[in-house]
Design an enzyme around this catalytic site. Structure first.
Site, PDB file in Angstrom:
ATOM      1  N   ARG A  34      44.141 -38.544  15.827  1.00 23.57           N
ATOM      2  CA  ARG A  34      44.733 -39.820  16.230  1.00 23.57           C
ATOM      3  C   ARG A  34      45.667 -39.630  17.419  1.00 23.57           C
ATOM      4  O   ARG A  34      46.420 -38.661  17.484  1.00 23.57           O
ATOM      5  CB  ARG A  34      45.471 -40.461  15.060  1.00 23.57           C
ATOM      6  CG  ARG A  34      44.491 -40.872  13.954  1.00 23.57           C
ATOM      7  CD  ARG A  34      44.968 -42.031  13.124  1.00 23.57           C
ATOM      8  NE  ARG A  34      43.904 -42.473  12.224  1.00 23.57           N
ATOM      9  CZ  ARG A  34      43.105 -43.521  12.435  1.00 23.57           C
ATOM     10  NH1 ARG A  34      43.272 -44.275  13.497  1.00 23.57           N
ATOM     11  NH2 ARG A  34      42.156 -43.836  11.574  1.00 23.57           N
ATOM     12  N   ASP A  35      45.569 -40.592  18.353  1.00 21.01           N
ATOM     13  CA  ASP A  35      46.452 -40.575  19.527  1.00 21.01           C
ATOM     14  C   ASP A  35      47.896 -40.807  19.084  1.00 21.01           C
ATOM     15  O   ASP A  35      48.169 -41.631  18.218  1.00 21.01           O
ATOM     16  CB  ASP A  35      46.014 -41.665  20.517  1.00 21.01           C
ATOM     17  CG  ASP A  35      46.613 -41.469  21.898  1.00 21.01           C
ATOM     18  OD1 ASP A  35      45.851 -41.167  22.835  1.00 21.01           O
ATOM     19  OD2 ASP A  35      47.850 -41.614  22.047  1.00 21.01           O
ATOM     20  N   ILE A  36      48.823 -40.083  19.698  1.00 23.54           N
ATOM     21  CA  ILE A  36      50.233 -40.172  19.313  1.00 23.54           C
ATOM     22  C   ILE A  36      50.856 -41.512  19.711  1.00 23.54           C
ATOM     23  O   ILE A  36      51.852 -41.939  19.115  1.00 23.54           O
ATOM     24  CB  ILE A  36      51.025 -38.990  19.933  1.00 23.54           C
ATOM     25  CG1 ILE A  36      52.280 -38.691  19.144  1.00 23.54           C
ATOM     26  CG2 ILE A  36      51.320 -39.218  21.403  1.00 23.54           C
ATOM     27  CD1 ILE A  36      52.931 -37.371  19.497  1.00 23.54           C
ATOM     28  N   ASN A  97      38.925 -40.713  30.873  1.00 27.42           N
ATOM     29  CA  ASN A  97      39.579 -40.725  32.187  1.00 27.42           C
ATOM     30  C   ASN A  97      39.457 -39.339  32.807  1.00 27.42           C
ATOM     31  O   ASN A  97      39.661 -38.340  32.118  1.00 27.42           O
ATOM     32  CB  ASN A  97      41.058 -41.097  32.035  1.00 27.42           C
ATOM     33  CG  ASN A  97      41.249 -42.452  31.387  1.00 27.42           C
ATOM     34  OD1 ASN A  97      40.577 -43.412  31.748  1.00 27.42           O
ATOM     35  ND2 ASN A  97      42.162 -42.536  30.431  1.00 27.42           N
ATOM     36  N   VAL A 106      46.244 -35.817  30.480  1.00 24.02           N
ATOM     37  CA  VAL A 106      46.096 -34.499  29.837  1.00 24.02           C
ATOM     38  C   VAL A 106      44.823 -33.833  30.365  1.00 24.02           C
ATOM     39  O   VAL A 106      43.719 -34.356  30.168  1.00 24.02           O
ATOM     40  CB  VAL A 106      46.041 -34.630  28.305  1.00 24.02           C
ATOM     41  CG1 VAL A 106      45.864 -33.249  27.668  1.00 24.02           C
ATOM     42  CG2 VAL A 106      47.298 -35.315  27.771  1.00 24.02           C
ATOM     43  N   HIS A 110      38.701 -35.307  27.111  1.00 29.08           N
ATOM     44  CA  HIS A 110      38.799 -36.053  25.858  1.00 29.08           C
ATOM     45  C   HIS A 110      38.151 -37.407  26.008  1.00 29.08           C
ATOM     46  O   HIS A 110      38.150 -37.996  27.091  1.00 29.08           O
ATOM     47  CB  HIS A 110      40.260 -36.216  25.411  1.00 29.08           C
ATOM     48  CG  HIS A 110      41.183 -36.741  26.469  1.00 29.08           C
ATOM     49  ND1 HIS A 110      41.669 -35.954  27.485  1.00 29.08           N
ATOM     50  CD2 HIS A 110      41.707 -37.977  26.668  1.00 29.08           C
ATOM     51  CE1 HIS A 110      42.459 -36.679  28.269  1.00 29.08           C
ATOM     52  NE2 HIS A 110      42.491 -37.904  27.804  1.00 29.08           N
ATOM     53  N   MET A 111      37.639 -37.900  24.896  1.00 24.81           N
ATOM     54  CA  MET A 111      37.127 -39.268  24.814  1.00 24.81           C
ATOM     55  C   MET A 111      38.060 -40.066  23.930  1.00 24.81           C
ATOM     56  O   MET A 111      38.385 -39.644  22.808  1.00 24.81           O
ATOM     57  CB  MET A 111      35.714 -39.265  24.230  1.00 24.81           C
ATOM     58  CG  MET A 111      35.138 -40.670  24.022  1.00 24.81           C
ATOM     59  SD  MET A 111      33.497 -40.604  23.279  1.00 24.81           S
ATOM     60  CE  MET A 111      32.535 -40.099  24.697  1.00 24.81           C
ATOM     61  N   HIS A 112      38.530 -41.190  24.455  1.00 23.53           N
ATOM     62  CA  HIS A 112      39.300 -42.128  23.637  1.00 23.53           C
ATOM     63  C   HIS A 112      38.319 -43.044  22.910  1.00 23.53           C
ATOM     64  O   HIS A 112      37.402 -43.582  23.531  1.00 23.53           O
ATOM     65  CB  HIS A 112      40.165 -43.048  24.512  1.00 23.53           C
ATOM     66  CG  HIS A 112      41.199 -42.377  25.351  1.00 23.53           C
ATOM     67  ND1 HIS A 112      42.540 -42.390  25.030  1.00 23.53           N
ATOM     68  CD2 HIS A 112      41.113 -41.720  26.529  1.00 23.53           C
ATOM     69  CE1 HIS A 112      43.226 -41.769  25.980  1.00 23.53           C
ATOM     70  NE2 HIS A 112      42.388 -41.347  26.907  1.00 23.53           N
TER      71      HIS A 112
HETATM   72  P1  5GP Z   1      44.675 -39.638  29.300  1.00 23.03           P
HETATM   73  O1  5GP Z   1      45.637 -40.488  30.081  1.00 23.03           O
HETATM   74  O2  5GP Z   1      44.751 -38.187  29.733  1.00 23.03           O
HETATM   75  O3  5GP Z   1      43.280 -40.188  29.324  1.00 23.03           O
HETATM   76  O4  5GP Z   1      45.109 -39.742  27.786  1.00 23.03           O
HETATM   77  C1  5GP Z   1      45.962 -38.823  27.164  1.00 23.03           C
HETATM   78  C2  5GP Z   1      46.282 -39.358  25.781  1.00 23.03           C
HETATM   79  O5  5GP Z   1      46.844 -38.319  25.036  1.00 23.03           O
HETATM   80  C3  5GP Z   1      47.272 -40.534  25.782  1.00 23.03           C
HETATM   81  O6  5GP Z   1      46.680 -41.660  25.150  1.00 23.03           O
HETATM   82  C4  5GP Z   1      48.462 -39.972  24.987  1.00 23.03           C
HETATM   83  O7  5GP Z   1      49.078 -40.951  24.164  1.00 23.03           O
HETATM   84  C5  5GP Z   1      47.838 -38.868  24.187  1.00 23.03           C
HETATM   85  N1  5GP Z   1      48.757 -37.763  23.863  1.00 23.03           N
HETATM   86  C6  5GP Z   1      49.597 -37.122  24.708  1.00 23.03           C
HETATM   87  N2  5GP Z   1      50.265 -36.150  24.069  1.00 23.03           N
HETATM   88  C7  5GP Z   1      49.807 -36.165  22.784  1.00 23.03           C
HETATM   89  C8  5GP Z   1      50.117 -35.375  21.628  1.00 23.03           C
HETATM   90  O8  5GP Z   1      50.946 -34.457  21.646  1.00 23.03           O
HETATM   91  N3  5GP Z   1      49.449 -35.684  20.484  1.00 23.03           N
HETATM   92  C9  5GP Z   1      48.517 -36.680  20.417  1.00 23.03           C
HETATM   93  N4  5GP Z   1      47.918 -36.901  19.245  1.00 23.03           N
HETATM   94  N5  5GP Z   1      48.205 -37.450  21.489  1.00 23.03           N
HETATM   95  C10 5GP Z   1      48.838 -37.185  22.650  1.00 23.03           C
END
Ligand code: 5GP
Length: 126
Positions: A34-36, A97, A106, A110-112
């Protein structure tokens, strides 16, 4: 061009067990958690365990086994969340992204998977 990967990123640290995560599903090559900072009632991140920075890095250089496992795991997550359209669920959005213009924070592929509310149009003009 050779792909670069920074092993200090936060998802690499999650994979090494250095920081906790809320795991939804784990397989040989893939972790879903799960996303934080969820942007929808269900917001799950699906990541390969291997060192791939972006979607294209993964797609071009991961093994067949890693790619198969990644997509099967993402599909399984949709089943577990009960969000599959046509199967009684209300649908979802899967996003990845990549890089600066993709606004990737990050640098581990990753896939959301976002679900649980109407998500609006795909892109804002901002
Ligand atoms: P991006 O912008 O790279 O596509 O998405 C990165 C995602 O990682 C964001 O939705 C953010 O909330 C999530 N995220 C960042 N740090 C952590 C973490 O330590 N744990 C979890 N579970 N999600 C994280």
């Amino acid at each position: 061009m050779a792909y670069a990967y920074d092993p200090t990123n936060i998802f690499a640290r999650i994979l090494r067990g250095e920081i906790p995560n809320n795991t939804v599903l784990e397989t040989e090559h893939t972790l879903a958690f799960r996303d934080i900072a969820p942007q929808a009632p269900d917001h799950v991140l699906v990541i390969p365990k291997g060192p791939y920075a972006t979607f294209d890095h993964f797609s071009n250089e991961a093994s067949d086994a890693e790619i198969l496992d990644f997509y099967r795991t993402a599909g399984q997550v949709c089943k577990m969340l009960g969000i599959e359209p046509g199967e009684g669920g209300m649908g979802f959005r899967a996003i990845t992204n990549s890089g600066e213009h993709g606004v990737q924070d990050v640098p581990h592929f990753h896939m959301h998977i976002l679900a649980g509310r109407v998500l609006g149009r795909m892109l804002s003009r901002g």
